[in-house]
Design a protein around this motif. Structure first.
Motif, short mmCIF file in Angstrom:
data_model
loop_
_atom_site.label_atom_id
_atom_site.label_comp_id
_atom_site.label_asym_id
_atom_site.label_seq_id
_atom_site.Cartn_x
_atom_site.Cartn_y
_atom_site.Cartn_z
N ASN A 16 4.78 -49.26 64.60
CA ASN A 16 5.82 -49.98 65.35
C ASN A 16 5.57 -49.73 66.83
O ASN A 16 6.14 -48.83 67.44
N TRP A 17 4.67 -50.54 67.41
CA TRP A 17 4.28 -50.34 68.80
C TRP A 17 5.42 -50.53 69.79
O TRP A 17 5.55 -49.75 70.74
N PRO A 18 6.27 -51.54 69.65
CA PRO A 18 7.38 -51.68 70.62
C PRO A 18 8.30 -50.46 70.64
O PRO A 18 8.72 -50.00 71.70
N ALA A 19 8.60 -49.92 69.44
CA ALA A 19 9.46 -48.74 69.39
C ALA A 19 8.76 -47.54 70.03
O ALA A 19 9.39 -46.74 70.74
N GLY A 20 7.46 -47.40 69.78
CA GLY A 20 6.72 -46.29 70.37
C GLY A 20 6.67 -46.38 71.89
O GLY A 20 6.83 -45.38 72.59
N ILE A 21 6.45 -47.59 72.41
CA ILE A 21 6.40 -47.77 73.86
C ILE A 21 7.77 -47.50 74.48
O ILE A 21 7.88 -46.83 75.51
N ALA A 22 8.83 -48.01 73.83
CA ALA A 22 10.18 -47.77 74.34
C ALA A 22 10.52 -46.28 74.32
O ALA A 22 11.14 -45.76 75.27
N THR A 24 8.40 -43.82 74.53
CA THR A 24 7.61 -43.16 75.57
C THR A 24 8.24 -43.37 76.94
O THR A 24 8.32 -42.43 77.77
N ILE A 25 8.68 -44.59 77.21
CA ILE A 25 9.33 -44.87 78.49
C ILE A 25 10.60 -44.03 78.64
O ILE A 25 10.86 -43.45 79.71
N LEU A 27 11.22 -41.19 77.18
CA LEU A 27 10.82 -39.79 77.36
C LEU A 27 10.45 -39.51 78.81
O LEU A 27 10.82 -38.47 79.37
N VAL A 28 9.74 -40.44 79.43
CA VAL A 28 9.36 -40.27 80.85
C VAL A 28 10.61 -40.26 81.72
O VAL A 28 10.73 -39.43 82.66
N ILE A 29 11.56 -41.15 81.43
CA ILE A 29 12.79 -41.22 82.22
C ILE A 29 13.57 -39.90 82.14
O ILE A 29 14.17 -39.45 83.12
N VAL A 30 13.53 -39.25 80.98
CA VAL A 30 14.27 -38.01 80.80
C VAL A 30 13.51 -36.81 81.37
O VAL A 30 14.09 -35.93 82.02
N VAL A 31 12.20 -36.78 81.14
CA VAL A 31 11.42 -35.59 81.48
C VAL A 31 11.17 -35.48 82.98
O VAL A 31 11.22 -34.38 83.54
N VAL A 32 10.90 -36.59 83.65
CA VAL A 32 10.54 -36.53 85.07
C VAL A 32 11.65 -35.91 85.92
O VAL A 32 11.37 -35.02 86.75
N PRO A 33 12.92 -36.30 85.78
CA PRO A 33 13.95 -35.62 86.57
C PRO A 33 14.08 -34.13 86.24
O PRO A 33 14.31 -33.32 87.15
N LEU A 34 13.93 -33.77 84.96
CA LEU A 34 14.00 -32.36 84.60
C LEU A 34 12.84 -31.58 85.22
O LEU A 34 13.03 -30.46 85.72
N TYR A 35 11.65 -32.18 85.18
CA TYR A 35 10.49 -31.52 85.81
C TYR A 35 10.71 -31.36 87.31
O TYR A 35 10.43 -30.30 87.88
#
Length: 282
Positions: A16-22, A24-25, A27-35
């Motif tokens: 399910n590529w759309p779900a995987g891409i969503a 991942t996006i 995850l980046v939105i959550v992780v970058v501010p925490l980092y």
């Protein structure tokens, strides 16, 4: 008939590529501010201003945390804990008794009383801050922790009563009748039946009121002024000056202030979800 072992169904599934891409996006939105938050607390102010918030710390250190701890952080933390615990205790005690009365009375007066409580959901604290300030000063409670506790607990009551009314309405009527046949008084029913069976809703009320008190800013800002009565939300301004802002120390204070309430949420998250699922009632 086809011979040989069968392949178990579901072993090979289409990706399910759309779900995987969503995912991942997200995850980046959550992780970058925490980092960015954590890395900023491990660097000094000059390096942070020179390299930016997303750069790796050149020489990680805990100087920002040391600066916060050596200041008045623990005074602010103690005041915040007192306000949080008192607000949660008041909200639980008052909302349990009010919700029990509304559920068991079932009269038109109690329903009007319930609707009056729900009107509080539509009143923002900013709209009544002047009357609250006048009342607090008239009863000579200005610049005390009680001046924060009372209005904060009052504003958490409408949601708290709504949650507990929905929870208590799910208690089987036969349980009330069986206790009444045993000669139980309404107070005994409340203590021995309603409270144990409403633990999920009570936990939800406690977490909700505690979060509101922990993150409260308006009432501490308007109703207190001395250093001894500051809470964490106001203490963060110690690192903001007229001509400079110590961003690493500010973010270190933010991280330290998040830890207690986040820990409490981890232990109470299941009760919080279960309590919110019962808001609707029957």
């Amino acid at each position: 008939m086809r011979s040989g072992p069968r392949r178990p169904r579901g072993r090979f599934r289409r990706a399910n590529w759309p779900a995987g891409i969503a995912a991942t996006i997200w995850l980046v939105i959550v992780v970058v501010p925490l980092y960015s938050l954590i890395s900023a607390t491990l660097t000094d102010r000059a390096s942070y201003l020179e390299n930016g918030p997303l750069s790796l710390p050149e020489s990680p250190s805990l100087d920002s945390y040391r600066t916060v701890i050596e200041g008045d952080f623990f005074t602010y933390l103690t005041n915040t804990l007192i306000v949080t615990v008192c607000c949660a205790a008041l909200a639980i005690t008052l909302s349990v008794t009010v919700a029990y009365t509304i559920v068991r009375t079932r009269s038109r007066t109690s329903q009007r009383f319930f609707q009056l409580f729900l009107l509080g959901l539509a009143i923002p604290s900013q709209a009544i801050i002047i009357p609250v300030y006048w009342i607090i000063t008239e009863i000579q409670m200005y610049d005390t922790l009680a001046a924060i506790i009372l209005p904060t607990a009052a504003f958490s009551l409408p949601v708290s009563v709504l949650i507990l009314v929905g929870t208590m309405r799910d208690i089987d009527e036969e349980l009330y009748e069986s206790m009444a046949l045993d000669g139980a008084s309404p107070t005994r029913m409340l203590i021995q039946l309603v409270v144990p069976m409403s633990r999920a809703g009570i936990s939800t009320v406690g977490v909700f009121s505690a979060l509101g008190a922990w993150n409260g800013f308006l009432f501490p800002l308007i109703l207190t002024q001395s250093q001894e009565t500051k809470v964490l939300t106001l203490g963060l301004y110690d690192y903001v000056g007229e001509f400079r802002t110590d961003i690493p120390s500010l973010l270190a204070a933010v991280v330290l202030s998040i830890v207690p309430i986040f820990t409490a949420y981890l232990f109470a998250r299941r009760q919080l979800i279960n309590g919110l699922m019962g808001v609707g009632g029957r």
